[in-house]
Design a protein around this motif. Sequence first.
Motif, PDB file in Angstrom:
ATOM      1  N   ILE A   1       0.944  -1.128   0.051  1.00 40.58           N
ATOM      2  CA  ILE A   1       0.012  -0.062   0.025  1.00 40.58           C
ATOM      3  C   ILE A   1       1.042   1.181  -0.094  1.00 40.58           C
ATOM      4  O   ILE A   1       1.810   1.419   0.827  1.00 40.58           O
ATOM      5  CB  ILE A   1      -0.906   0.005   1.177  1.00 40.58           C
ATOM      6  N   ILE A   2       0.887   2.007  -1.012  1.00 46.54           N
ATOM      7  CA  ILE A   2       1.622   3.157  -1.172  1.00 46.54           C
ATOM      8  C   ILE A   2       0.869   4.450  -1.294  1.00 46.54           C
ATOM      9  O   ILE A   2      -0.165   4.459  -1.816  1.00 46.54           O
ATOM     10  CB  ILE A   2       2.442   3.084  -2.555  1.00 46.54           C
ATOM     11  N   GLU A   3       1.146   5.469  -0.278  1.00 44.58           N
ATOM     12  CA  GLU A   3       0.319   6.724  -0.225  1.00 44.58           C
ATOM     13  C   GLU A   3       1.094   7.742  -1.198  1.00 44.58           C
ATOM     14  O   GLU A   3       2.408   7.673  -0.755  1.00 44.58           O
ATOM     15  CB  GLU A   3       0.069   6.971   1.244  1.00 44.58           C
ATOM     16  N   VAL A   4       0.662   8.442  -1.879  1.00 43.89           N
ATOM     17  CA  VAL A   4       1.168   9.523  -2.701  1.00 43.89           C
ATOM     18  C   VAL A   4       0.278  10.714  -2.782  1.00 43.89           C
ATOM     19  O   VAL A   4      -1.022  10.745  -2.357  1.00 43.89           O
ATOM     20  CB  VAL A   4       1.609   9.079  -4.050  1.00 43.89           C
ATOM     21  N   GLU A   5       0.750  12.040  -3.076  1.00 39.45           N
ATOM     22  CA  GLU A   5      -0.054  13.154  -3.122  1.00 39.45           C
ATOM     23  C   GLU A   5      -0.384  13.307  -4.720  1.00 39.45           C
ATOM     24  O   GLU A   5       0.113  13.044  -5.402  1.00 39.45           O
ATOM     25  CB  GLU A   5       0.735  14.370  -2.663  1.00 39.45           C
ATOM     26  N   ARG A   6      -1.602  13.763  -4.710  1.00 40.15           N
ATOM     27  CA  ARG A   6      -2.334  14.060  -6.133  1.00 40.15           C
ATOM     28  C   ARG A   6      -1.683  15.020  -6.933  1.00 40.15           C
ATOM     29  O   ARG A   6      -1.187  16.185  -6.186  1.00 40.15           O
ATOM     30  CB  ARG A   6      -3.770  14.349  -6.035  1.00 40.15           C
ATOM     31  N   GLY A   7      -1.431  15.086  -7.887  1.00 38.16           N
ATOM     32  CA  GLY A   7      -1.032  16.155  -8.834  1.00 38.16           C
ATOM     33  C   GLY A   7       0.776  16.333  -8.844  1.00 38.16           C
ATOM     34  O   GLY A   7       1.141  17.050  -9.604  1.00 38.16           O
ATOM     35  N   LYS A   8       1.337  15.230  -8.022  1.00 41.51           N
ATOM     36  CA  LYS A   8       2.699  15.487  -8.088  1.00 41.51           C
ATOM     37  C   LYS A   8       3.250  14.061  -8.826  1.00 41.51           C
ATOM     38  O   LYS A   8       2.757  12.992  -8.626  1.00 41.51           O
ATOM     39  CB  LYS A   8       3.243  15.492  -6.726  1.00 41.51           C
ATOM     40  N   PRO A   9       4.327  14.295  -9.654  1.00 44.97           N
ATOM     41  CA  PRO A   9       4.792  12.941 -10.365  1.00 44.97           C
ATOM     42  C   PRO A   9       5.134  12.045  -9.278  1.00 44.97           C
ATOM     43  O   PRO A   9       5.925  12.231  -8.283  1.00 44.97           O
ATOM     44  CB  PRO A   9       5.973  13.497 -11.157  1.00 44.97           C
ATOM     45  N   VAL A  10       5.073  10.586  -9.645  1.00 43.34           N
ATOM     46  CA  VAL A  10       5.390   9.517  -9.018  1.00 43.34           C
ATOM     47  C   VAL A  10       6.443   8.712  -9.611  1.00 43.34           C
ATOM     48  O   VAL A  10       6.128   8.392 -10.944  1.00 43.34           O
ATOM     49  CB  VAL A  10       4.155   8.746  -8.509  1.00 43.34           C
ATOM     50  N   GLN A  11       7.428   8.229  -8.925  1.00 40.37           N
ATOM     51  CA  GLN A  11       8.475   7.150  -9.552  1.00 40.37           C
ATOM     52  C   GLN A  11       8.547   6.001  -8.704  1.00 40.37           C
ATOM     53  O   GLN A  11       8.851   6.081  -7.541  1.00 40.37           O
ATOM     54  CB  GLN A  11       9.616   7.740  -9.742  1.00 40.37           C
ATOM     55  N   LEU A  12       7.785   4.727  -9.109  1.00 41.96           N
ATOM     56  CA  LEU A  12       7.854   3.515  -8.616  1.00 41.96           C
ATOM     57  C   LEU A  12       9.028   2.793  -9.110  1.00 41.96           C
ATOM     58  O   LEU A  12       9.031   2.584 -10.172  1.00 41.96           O
ATOM     59  CB  LEU A  12       6.712   2.909  -8.585  1.00 41.96           C
ATOM     60  N   SER A  13       9.800   2.173  -8.193  1.00 40.00           N
ATOM     61  CA  SER A  13      10.855   1.330  -8.590  1.00 40.00           C
ATOM     62  C   SER A  13      10.588  -0.065  -8.087  1.00 40.00           C
ATOM     63  O   SER A  13      10.803  -0.175  -6.754  1.00 40.00           O
ATOM     64  CB  SER A  13      12.242   1.866  -7.793  1.00 40.00           C
ATOM     65  N   PHE A  14      10.328  -0.862  -8.982  1.00 44.01           N
ATOM     66  CA  PHE A  14       9.936  -2.086  -8.698  1.00 44.01           C
ATOM     67  C   PHE A  14      11.262  -3.159  -8.765  1.00 44.01           C
ATOM     68  O   PHE A  14      11.764  -3.208  -9.892  1.00 44.01           O
ATOM     69  CB  PHE A  14       8.808  -3.016  -9.430  1.00 44.01           C
ATOM     70  N   TYR A  15      11.879  -3.642  -7.618  1.00 47.96           N
ATOM     71  CA  TYR A  15      12.832  -4.684  -7.533  1.00 47.96           C
ATOM     72  C   TYR A  15      12.304  -6.012  -7.530  1.00 47.96           C
ATOM     73  O   TYR A  15      11.822  -6.271  -6.379  1.00 47.96           O
ATOM     74  CB  TYR A  15      13.964  -4.562  -6.661  1.00 47.96           C
TER      75      TYR A  15
ATOM     76  N   THR B   1      12.828  -2.158 -12.450  1.00 45.17           N
ATOM     77  CA  THR B   1      11.835  -1.297 -13.304  1.00 45.17           C
ATOM     78  C   THR B   1      11.405  -0.195 -12.865  1.00 45.17           C
ATOM     79  O   THR B   1      10.611  -0.372 -11.779  1.00 45.17           O
ATOM     80  CB  THR B   1      10.829  -2.500 -13.870  1.00 45.17           C
ATOM     81  N   LEU B   2      11.645   1.003 -13.521  1.00 42.68           N
ATOM     82  CA  LEU B   2      10.666   2.313 -13.054  1.00 42.68           C
ATOM     83  C   LEU B   2       9.614   2.373 -13.784  1.00 42.68           C
ATOM     84  O   LEU B   2       9.280   2.039 -14.949  1.00 42.68           O
ATOM     85  CB  LEU B   2      11.969   3.258 -13.271  1.00 42.68           C
ATOM     86  N   VAL B   3       8.670   3.024 -13.041  1.00 37.58           N
ATOM     87  CA  VAL B   3       7.392   3.196 -13.504  1.00 37.58           C
ATOM     88  C   VAL B   3       6.854   4.609 -13.041  1.00 37.58           C
ATOM     89  O   VAL B   3       7.124   5.016 -11.963  1.00 37.58           O
ATOM     90  CB  VAL B   3       6.030   2.189 -12.926  1.00 37.58           C
ATOM     91  N   GLU B   4       6.847   5.478 -13.923  1.00 34.03           N
ATOM     92  CA  GLU B   4       6.442   6.871 -13.799  1.00 34.03           C
ATOM     93  C   GLU B   4       4.957   7.137 -14.179  1.00 34.03           C
ATOM     94  O   GLU B   4       4.686   6.807 -15.129  1.00 34.03           O
ATOM     95  CB  GLU B   4       7.380   7.784 -14.609  1.00 34.03           C
ATOM     96  N   LEU B   5       4.610   7.963 -13.187  1.00 31.25           N
ATOM     97  CA  LEU B   5       3.155   8.201 -13.477  1.00 31.25           C
ATOM     98  C   LEU B   5       2.861   9.801 -12.781  1.00 31.25           C
ATOM     99  O   LEU B   5       3.480  10.219 -11.923  1.00 31.25           O
ATOM    100  CB  LEU B   5       2.101   7.153 -13.102  1.00 31.25           C
ATOM    101  N   LEU B   6       1.661  10.143 -13.165  1.00 34.35           N
ATOM    102  CA  LEU B   6       1.109  11.406 -12.568  1.00 34.35           C
ATOM    103  C   LEU B   6      -0.357  11.387 -12.042  1.00 34.35           C
ATOM    104  O   LEU B   6      -1.137  11.233 -12.925  1.00 34.35           O
ATOM    105  CB  LEU B   6       1.187  12.647 -13.537  1.00 34.35           C
ATOM    106  N   PRO B   7      -0.510  10.943 -10.983  1.00 36.30           N
ATOM    107  CA  PRO B   7      -1.729  10.983 -10.526  1.00 36.30           C
ATOM    108  C   PRO B   7      -2.648  12.048 -10.263  1.00 36.30           C
ATOM    109  O   PRO B   7      -2.230  12.989  -9.687  1.00 36.30           O
ATOM    110  CB  PRO B   7      -1.704  10.012  -9.088  1.00 36.30           C
ATOM    111  N   GLU B   8      -3.641  12.180 -11.017  1.00 35.72           N
ATOM    112  CA  GLU B   8      -4.447  13.564 -11.165  1.00 35.72           C
ATOM    113  C   GLU B   8      -5.798  13.565 -10.177  1.00 35.72           C
ATOM    114  O   GLU B   8      -6.239  14.660 -10.141  1.00 35.72           O
ATOM    115  CB  GLU B   8      -4.519  13.822 -12.777  1.00 35.72           C
ATOM    116  N   LYS B   9      -6.156  12.278  -9.912  1.00 36.51           N
ATOM    117  CA  LYS B   9      -7.214  12.425  -9.030  1.00 36.51           C
ATOM    118  C   LYS B   9      -7.114  11.671  -7.864  1.00 36.51           C
ATOM    119  O   LYS B   9      -6.404  10.418  -7.869  1.00 36.51           O
ATOM    120  CB  LYS B   9      -8.565  11.998  -9.932  1.00 36.51           C
ATOM    121  N   ALA B  10      -8.008  11.885  -6.745  1.00 33.69           N
ATOM    122  CA  ALA B  10      -7.665  11.153  -5.426  1.00 33.69           C
ATOM    123  C   ALA B  10      -8.363   9.949  -5.617  1.00 33.69           C
ATOM    124  O   ALA B  10      -9.067   9.716  -6.247  1.00 33.69           O
ATOM    125  CB  ALA B  10      -8.149  11.972  -4.289  1.00 33.69           C
ATOM    126  N   GLY B  11      -8.080   8.996  -4.947  1.00 27.79           N
ATOM    127  CA  GLY B  11      -8.630   7.702  -4.991  1.00 27.79           C
ATOM    128  C   GLY B  11      -7.645   6.350  -4.541  1.00 27.79           C
ATOM    129  O   GLY B  11      -6.379   6.755  -4.256  1.00 27.79           O
TER     130      GLY B  11
END
Length: 125
Positions: free
Chosen positions: A55-69, A97-107
């Motif tokens: 379970i990963i908590e992030v802030e909306r509207g800020k870029p996210v970089q997930l590093s899956f090892y 493996t890097l996964v980059e995304l921009l979460p634009e809505k809460a949920g």
Amino acid sequence: MDTTAIIVTIVGLGLAAFVLWYFFFSPRQTTSAVSSSSGVQEVDITVKGGYSPDIIEVERGKPVQLSFYRDEENSCSEELLMPDFSIRRDLPAFKTTLVELLPEKAGTFTFTCGMGMLRGSLVVK
């Protein structure tokens, strides 16, 4: 039914219940993303029989970089699906493996392995 059949049935039902609990109801690890100096929220995730943290908590509207090892060769964990973000990635064994995304809505957004057995959640606040 004789005694042996009853014992085998009870043990089988118990094992089936354990598998359901383990994959769908066991306690989860939660972590919040750490923001880098550039404002990117970064999280390191280990893939080994599941996602840790899952379970990963992030802030909306800020870029996210997930590093899956991926720390295993189990075929179930070789693919990552994040359908709410239209992301599908192959996870090579013993590599990051890097996964980059921009979460634009809460949920709460689920991510899974290709078979749907390993599960995690991205919680956007």
